[in-house]
Design a protein around this motif. Structure first.
Motif, short mmCIF file in Angstrom:
data_model
loop_
_atom_site.label_atom_id
_atom_site.label_comp_id
_atom_site.label_asym_id
_atom_site.label_seq_id
_atom_site.Cartn_x
_atom_site.Cartn_y
_atom_site.Cartn_z
N UNK A 167 0.83 -1.21 0.00
CA UNK A 167 0.00 0.00 0.00
C UNK A 167 0.87 1.26 0.00
N UNK A 168 0.36 2.28 -0.65
CA UNK A 168 1.05 3.58 -0.65
C UNK A 168 0.76 4.27 0.67
N UNK A 169 1.77 4.64 1.42
CA UNK A 169 1.60 5.21 2.75
C UNK A 169 1.63 6.74 2.72
N UNK A 170 0.76 7.33 3.55
CA UNK A 170 0.81 8.76 3.85
C UNK A 170 0.92 8.86 5.37
N UNK A 171 2.08 9.29 5.87
CA UNK A 171 2.37 9.28 7.30
C UNK A 171 2.34 10.71 7.84
N UNK A 172 1.46 10.94 8.80
CA UNK A 172 1.28 12.29 9.36
C UNK A 172 1.08 13.31 8.25
N UNK A 173 0.39 12.89 7.19
CA UNK A 173 0.11 13.80 6.08
C UNK A 173 1.21 13.87 5.04
N UNK A 174 2.32 13.15 5.24
CA UNK A 174 3.46 13.20 4.32
C UNK A 174 3.52 11.92 3.50
N UNK A 175 3.47 12.01 2.16
CA UNK A 175 3.59 10.80 1.34
C UNK A 175 4.92 10.09 1.62
N UNK A 176 4.87 8.78 1.77
CA UNK A 176 6.06 7.98 2.07
C UNK A 176 6.20 6.88 1.03
N UNK A 177 7.28 6.11 1.14
CA UNK A 177 7.49 5.00 0.21
C UNK A 177 6.42 3.94 0.47
N UNK A 178 6.18 3.07 -0.50
CA UNK A 178 5.19 2.02 -0.29
C UNK A 178 5.51 1.18 0.95
N UNK A 179 4.48 0.60 1.53
CA UNK A 179 4.65 -0.24 2.70
C UNK A 179 4.91 -1.67 2.25
N UNK A 180 6.13 -2.13 2.46
CA UNK A 180 6.53 -3.45 1.98
C UNK A 180 6.32 -4.53 3.04
N UNK A 181 5.28 -4.38 3.83
CA UNK A 181 4.95 -5.40 4.81
C UNK A 181 3.45 -5.59 4.86
N UNK A 182 3.03 -6.66 5.50
CA UNK A 182 1.62 -6.86 5.79
C UNK A 182 1.49 -6.75 7.31
N UNK A 183 0.61 -5.87 7.78
CA UNK A 183 0.46 -5.61 9.21
C UNK A 183 -0.60 -6.53 9.79
N UNK A 184 -0.22 -7.25 10.84
CA UNK A 184 -1.10 -8.21 11.51
C UNK A 184 -1.28 -7.76 12.95
N UNK A 185 -2.44 -7.18 13.27
CA UNK A 185 -2.72 -6.72 14.63
C UNK A 185 -3.00 -7.92 15.52
N UNK A 186 -2.43 -7.89 16.73
CA UNK A 186 -2.62 -8.96 17.71
C UNK A 186 -2.30 -8.39 19.08
N UNK A 187 -2.78 -9.01 20.15
CA UNK A 187 -2.47 -8.52 21.50
C UNK A 187 -0.97 -8.51 21.77
N UNK A 188 -0.52 -7.49 22.49
CA UNK A 188 0.88 -7.43 22.88
C UNK A 188 1.28 -8.70 23.61
N UNK A 189 2.45 -9.21 23.27
CA UNK A 189 2.94 -10.43 23.89
C UNK A 189 2.56 -11.70 23.17
N UNK A 190 1.72 -11.62 22.15
CA UNK A 190 1.35 -12.82 21.39
C UNK A 190 2.60 -13.44 20.77
N UNK A 191 2.69 -14.77 20.77
CA UNK A 191 3.89 -15.41 20.21
C UNK A 191 3.95 -15.27 18.69
N UNK A 192 5.15 -14.99 18.20
CA UNK A 192 5.43 -14.94 16.78
C UNK A 192 6.19 -16.22 16.43
N UNK A 193 5.72 -16.95 15.44
CA UNK A 193 6.31 -18.25 15.09
C UNK A 193 6.98 -18.19 13.72
N UNK A 194 8.07 -18.89 13.60
CA UNK A 194 8.72 -19.00 12.28
C UNK A 194 7.75 -19.66 11.31
N UNK A 195 7.50 -19.05 10.16
CA UNK A 195 6.54 -19.62 9.21
C UNK A 195 7.09 -20.76 8.39
#
Length: 285
Positions: A167-195
């Motif tokens: 996705x094309x990012x606009x951060x605090x109103x400033x155009x930024x480089x594309x977002x080269x990640x997929x954001x996965x919301x989860x509770x803090x402390x949730x385990x991250x596993x090697x895929x």
């Protein structure tokens, strides 16, 4: 139908997104997601040299497996050529792949510390440059492996996608480089596993933009990244198996809430890691 969900068929010297596997009698077999941000997995002769658009970029594993990534701005046609016998004089097989265009929306994020959007302090800028050098070394790994062969699983047990890859990012109103990640919301402390299996090439807390950051090489420079971790539970050079807990979800670095930003690079190309979910390397033709 979403083009990234289609398979492959064999055409007149080209591949398109519409069937399970692309194969010919020359020993080269391909499958994958032929879309911007996607990839091709291939099976050829062991240790074959793999050319992409005329440039020698990788070598097949001892089992003959290789992977090629397509970045966000990949051209509509990509030539893959393999030379058997680890020599440009060996047997040659070629494919021209048709790469479908991706769909990349624009997203706005406000409320970020300005120092993470447009840093200006000289000391901070120097720190950022040092961290870039460290990350570059981690991404330069080229493990002689094919740990990508059995595909990937999601790195979180439960999550909500809050930002799509590319996705094309606009951060605090400033155009930024594309977002080269997929954001996965989860509770803090949730385990991250090697895929997938792999070798940790970088593991460091407190990065300015990424916060807690881990990199894993799954073979031949196919590297996944895990950003904003509250805790890192692996060490550089450690080998991890699919499902191993590598860290915990956090909101460190440039983040407004707890989530995992999951990224992938193949060599210098940014790819969408979610497209490898459930994808296996092709069988022999």
């Amino acid at each position: 139908m979403n083009p990234s969900r289609r398979g492959l068929i064999l055409g007149a010297g080209a591949a398109s997104l519409a069937g399970p596997t692309l194969a010919q009698t020359d020993g080269l077999v391909l499958n994958g997601r032929f879309v911007q941000g996607g990839f091709a997995m291939g099976r050829a002769a062991p240790r074959a040299i793999v050319f992409v658009n005329g440039e020698a970029l990788t070598t097949a594993s001892a089992a003959g497996l290789f992977v090629v990534g397509f970045d966000r701005d990949a051209p509509p046609y990509v030539d893959i050529e393999v030379h058997a016998g680890n020599s440009v004089g060996g047997r040659v097989a070629r494919r021209t792949l048709t790469v479908a265009p991706g769909s990349f929306p624009s997203t706005r994020i406000n409320g970020l510390p300005q120092s993470t959007v447009e840093p200006s302090d000289p000391a901070l800028l120097a720190r950022i440059q040092q961290e870039i050098a460290l990350k570059t070394e981690g991404f330069a790994s080229r493990a002689d492996a094919d740990d990508f062969r059995s595909g990937f699983a999601w790195p979180l047990d439960a999550y909500r996608v809050t930002s799509r890859w590319g996705s094309q990012r606009v951060l605090n109103g400033t155009p930024a480089r594309p977002h080269y990640g997929i954001d996965l919301a989860a509770p803090a402390g949730s385990p991250i596993r090697a895929p997938a299996d792999g070798i940790v090439t970088f593991a460091r807390p407190g990065m300015h933009f990424e916060g807690g950051l881990t990199l894993i090489d799954h073979g031949q420079g196919l590297i996944t990244a895990y950003l904003h971790q509250s805790r890192i539970e692996v060490l550089p050079t450690q080998r991890v198996a699919r499902g191993t807990i590598i860290g915990r979800v956090g909101a460190t670095g440039r983040a407004t809430g707890p989530h995992l930003c999951w990224r992938m690079k193949w060599r210098d190309r940014n790819c969408d890691p979610s497209l490898l979910i459930g994808q296996n390397a092709p069988e022999n033709s």
